[in-house]
Design an enzyme around this catalytic site. Sequence first.
Site, PDB file in Angstrom:
ATOM      1  N   ASP A   9       0.867  -1.188   0.000  1.00  0.00           N
ATOM      2  CA  ASP A   9       0.000   0.000   0.000  1.00  0.00           C
ATOM      3  C   ASP A   9       0.904   1.240   0.000  1.00  0.00           C
ATOM      4  O   ASP A   9       2.122   1.133   0.203  1.00  0.00           O
ATOM      5  CB  ASP A   9      -0.914   0.002   1.241  1.00  0.00           C
ATOM      6  CG  ASP A   9      -1.882   1.181   1.268  1.00  0.00           C
ATOM      7  OD1 ASP A   9      -2.348   1.611   0.196  1.00  0.00           O
ATOM      8  OD2 ASP A   9      -2.172   1.698   2.365  1.00  0.00           O
ATOM      9  N   SER A  10       0.287   2.403  -0.190  1.00  0.00           N
ATOM     10  CA  SER A  10       1.057   3.648  -0.106  1.00  0.00           C
ATOM     11  C   SER A  10       1.468   3.931   1.335  1.00  0.00           C
ATOM     12  O   SER A  10       2.469   4.610   1.576  1.00  0.00           O
ATOM     13  CB  SER A  10       0.182   4.808  -0.592  1.00  0.00           C
ATOM     14  OG  SER A  10      -1.011   4.840   0.185  1.00  0.00           O
ATOM     15  N   TYR A  41      -1.278   8.516  -2.435  1.00  0.00           N
ATOM     16  CA  TYR A  41      -1.384   8.120  -3.842  1.00  0.00           C
ATOM     17  C   TYR A  41      -2.593   8.768  -4.523  1.00  0.00           C
ATOM     18  O   TYR A  41      -2.592   8.966  -5.735  1.00  0.00           O
ATOM     19  CB  TYR A  41      -1.545   6.597  -3.930  1.00  0.00           C
ATOM     20  CG  TYR A  41      -0.260   5.800  -4.043  1.00  0.00           C
ATOM     21  CD1 TYR A  41       0.996   6.388  -3.904  1.00  0.00           C
ATOM     22  CD2 TYR A  41      -0.323   4.432  -4.299  1.00  0.00           C
ATOM     23  CE1 TYR A  41       2.152   5.624  -4.016  1.00  0.00           C
ATOM     24  CE2 TYR A  41       0.834   3.670  -4.417  1.00  0.00           C
ATOM     25  CZ  TYR A  41       2.066   4.262  -4.283  1.00  0.00           C
ATOM     26  OH  TYR A  41       3.205   3.502  -4.406  1.00  0.00           O
ATOM     27  N   GLY A  42      -3.613   9.035  -3.741  1.00  0.00           N
ATOM     28  CA  GLY A  42      -4.872   9.539  -4.308  1.00  0.00           C
ATOM     29  C   GLY A  42      -4.763  10.880  -4.992  1.00  0.00           C
ATOM     30  O   GLY A  42      -5.695  11.344  -5.645  1.00  0.00           O
ATOM     31  N   CYS A  74      -4.452  -1.616  -1.876  1.00  0.00           N
ATOM     32  CA  CYS A  74      -4.658  -0.191  -2.113  1.00  0.00           C
ATOM     33  C   CYS A  74      -5.627  -0.077  -3.286  1.00  0.00           C
ATOM     34  O   CYS A  74      -5.311  -0.538  -4.388  1.00  0.00           O
ATOM     35  CB  CYS A  74      -3.311   0.447  -2.449  1.00  0.00           C
ATOM     36  SG  CYS A  74      -3.425   2.155  -2.965  1.00  0.00           S
ATOM     37  N   ASN A  75      -6.782   0.511  -3.027  1.00  0.00           N
ATOM     38  CA  ASN A  75      -7.771   0.657  -4.101  1.00  0.00           C
ATOM     39  C   ASN A  75      -7.247   1.564  -5.209  1.00  0.00           C
ATOM     40  O   ASN A  75      -7.480   1.316  -6.392  1.00  0.00           O
ATOM     41  CB  ASN A  75      -9.071   1.257  -3.550  1.00  0.00           C
ATOM     42  CG  ASN A  75      -9.787   0.351  -2.582  1.00  0.00           C
ATOM     43  OD1 ASN A  75     -10.740  -0.325  -2.938  1.00  0.00           O
ATOM     44  ND2 ASN A  75      -9.343   0.318  -1.339  1.00  0.00           N
ATOM     45  N   THR A  76      -6.536   2.622  -4.810  1.00  0.00           N
ATOM     46  CA  THR A  76      -6.037   3.591  -5.787  1.00  0.00           C
ATOM     47  C   THR A  76      -5.074   2.907  -6.763  1.00  0.00           C
ATOM     48  O   THR A  76      -5.176   3.075  -7.982  1.00  0.00           O
ATOM     49  CB  THR A  76      -5.317   4.752  -5.055  1.00  0.00           C
ATOM     50  OG1 THR A  76      -6.174   5.231  -4.023  1.00  0.00           O
ATOM     51  CG2 THR A  76      -4.961   5.872  -5.993  1.00  0.00           C
ATOM     52  N   GLU A 152      -3.628   7.763   8.983  1.00  0.00           N
ATOM     53  CA  GLU A 152      -2.198   7.607   9.275  1.00  0.00           C
ATOM     54  C   GLU A 152      -1.909   8.153  10.682  1.00  0.00           C
ATOM     55  O   GLU A 152      -1.210   7.529  11.470  1.00  0.00           O
ATOM     56  CB  GLU A 152      -1.345   8.391   8.252  1.00  0.00           C
ATOM     57  CG  GLU A 152      -1.317   7.786   6.860  1.00  0.00           C
ATOM     58  CD  GLU A 152      -0.310   6.640   6.687  1.00  0.00           C
ATOM     59  OE1 GLU A 152       0.747   6.667   7.320  1.00  0.00           O
ATOM     60  OE2 GLU A 152      -0.610   5.721   5.898  1.00  0.00           O
ATOM     61  N   CYS A 185     -11.161   2.802   0.251  1.00  0.00           N
ATOM     62  CA  CYS A 185      -9.745   3.088   0.478  1.00  0.00           C
ATOM     63  C   CYS A 185      -9.369   2.273   1.701  1.00  0.00           C
ATOM     64  O   CYS A 185     -10.087   2.288   2.713  1.00  0.00           O
ATOM     65  CB  CYS A 185      -9.543   4.582   0.748  1.00  0.00           C
ATOM     66  SG  CYS A 185      -7.879   4.970   1.359  1.00  0.00           S
ATOM     67  N   THR A 186      -8.253   1.553   1.621  1.00  0.00           N
ATOM     68  CA  THR A 186      -7.913   0.649   2.730  1.00  0.00           C
ATOM     69  C   THR A 186      -7.531   1.394   4.009  1.00  0.00           C
ATOM     70  O   THR A 186      -7.446   0.798   5.073  1.00  0.00           O
ATOM     71  CB  THR A 186      -6.768  -0.300   2.309  1.00  0.00           C
ATOM     72  OG1 THR A 186      -5.678   0.492   1.795  1.00  0.00           O
ATOM     73  CG2 THR A 186      -7.232  -1.287   1.253  1.00  0.00           C
ATOM     74  N   HIS A 187      -7.286   2.694   3.904  1.00  0.00           N
ATOM     75  CA  HIS A 187      -7.031   3.466   5.125  1.00  0.00           C
ATOM     76  C   HIS A 187      -8.307   3.647   5.964  1.00  0.00           C
ATOM     77  O   HIS A 187      -8.226   3.853   7.165  1.00  0.00           O
ATOM     78  CB  HIS A 187      -6.504   4.862   4.758  1.00  0.00           C
ATOM     79  CG  HIS A 187      -5.033   4.916   4.501  1.00  0.00           C
ATOM     80  ND1 HIS A 187      -4.478   4.484   3.326  1.00  0.00           N
ATOM     81  CD2 HIS A 187      -3.991   5.337   5.280  1.00  0.00           C
ATOM     82  CE1 HIS A 187      -3.160   4.663   3.372  1.00  0.00           C
ATOM     83  NE2 HIS A 187      -2.847   5.174   4.551  1.00  0.00           N
TER      84      HIS A 187
HETATM   85  N1  DGL Z   1      -4.844   3.109   0.943  1.00  0.00           N
HETATM   86  C1  DGL Z   1      -4.968   3.547  -0.383  1.00  0.00           C
HETATM   87  C2  DGL Z   1      -6.249   3.144  -1.072  1.00  0.00           C
HETATM   88  O1  DGL Z   1      -6.838   2.155  -0.725  1.00  0.00           O
HETATM   89  C3  DGL Z   1      -4.370   4.846  -0.827  1.00  0.00           C
HETATM   90  C4  DGL Z   1      -4.415   6.055   0.026  1.00  0.00           C
HETATM   91  C5  DGL Z   1      -3.566   7.142  -0.596  1.00  0.00           C
HETATM   92  O2  DGL Z   1      -2.342   6.980  -0.575  1.00  0.00           O
HETATM   93  O3  DGL Z   1      -4.107   8.131  -1.104  1.00  0.00           O
HETATM   94  O4  DGL Z   1      -6.668   3.764  -1.999  1.00  0.00           O
END
Ligand code: DGL
Length: 254
Positions: A9-10, A41-42, A74-76, A152, A185-187
Site C-alpha cells: 500500500d502507499s 497516492y490519491g 490499495c484501491n487507488t 495515518e 480506500c484501505t485506510h
Molecule cells: N490506501 C490507499 C487506497 O486504498 C491509498 C491512500 C492514498 O495513498 O491516497 O486507496
Amino acid sequence: MAKHIVVFDSGIGGTSVLEHIQNKIPHAKLSYLMDNKYLPYGELSFEFLTQRITSLLSHFITLIEPVDLLVIACNTASTQTLDILRQHFNFPIVGVVPAIKPAAEKTLSKKIGVLATPATVANEYTASLVKNFAASCSVSLYGSSQLVKLAEQKFWKNDLDSKQLEQELNTLYIDKEIDQLVLGCTHFPIIAEEIKLHINPQTTLLDSGEAIANRVISLLGENVMALDNKKQPVSYFATAAFKQTKLPITVITN
Ligand code: DGL
C-alpha cells in the site's frame, strides 16, 4: 513450507487487509511494503503511479523473493495498475477494489455511497464497477485525501483529531439516505468507528478486507490451512524513514 505473501500500500492502510489475511492464515510469511515516500497516492496521476509502482515492486521483489502471492492492498493502485502489474510478475496478484457489488446487493434504499481517494472516485475502473454492478442504484462518490492523513495519524500516534474529521465529513456532505457506504480506500477501516459517529447511524460501512483474505486462501490452495497456526511476525518495509515508529521497519531506497 509457509507461503510468502507480500502486501503493498502507499501507507498503513493495507494493514486493514493484512489483519484479515493474518487472522485466516496465521502461519503465512508476511511482508508489508508501504510507499510512504509518495503518500497520498490519491493525489497522483495514472502515468506517475503506473511507472512508480511497477519499478518499486520490481525492485522490492528481487530483494525478498521467492514470493508466492502479492496483494495490492490499495484501491487507488489496484484500480489503475493491476493489469500492468499482472504482465510483469509470474505469481498471482490480488487487487483490492471498492466493494460496490456487495453494496448494490445489500442496499434497500437503492442509494449507495463510495468513500475513496480522489483518484479512485475519478477513475474509469470505478465507473465500470458502478455501471456493471450498481446500475439500478443511485451511487454517490466522495473523494478525500484528508481522511487518509487522519487514518495515518491515528495509526502512528494513537490519536485522531476529531474536529478535523468532522469538518472533512461535513465538507463531503454524505447523503443521509445512503444505507451502504463503501470504504473504497484501505485506510478508512482504520477510522471506521470515528466515521460512523458523524454519519447516519443506520448506514452500514462496507470494506473488502475479508473478501480479499478469502481470495488469497483460494489462490494459495487448501493445504495452506493445514499448516501450523502460530502467527508469524510480519516484516515491515517502507520507502521513507519515520521520525518515530512503533514498528520495526526496514527502509528501502527506491
Ligand atoms: N490506501 C490507499 C487506497 O486504498 C491509498 C491512500 C492514498 O495513498 O491516497 O486507496
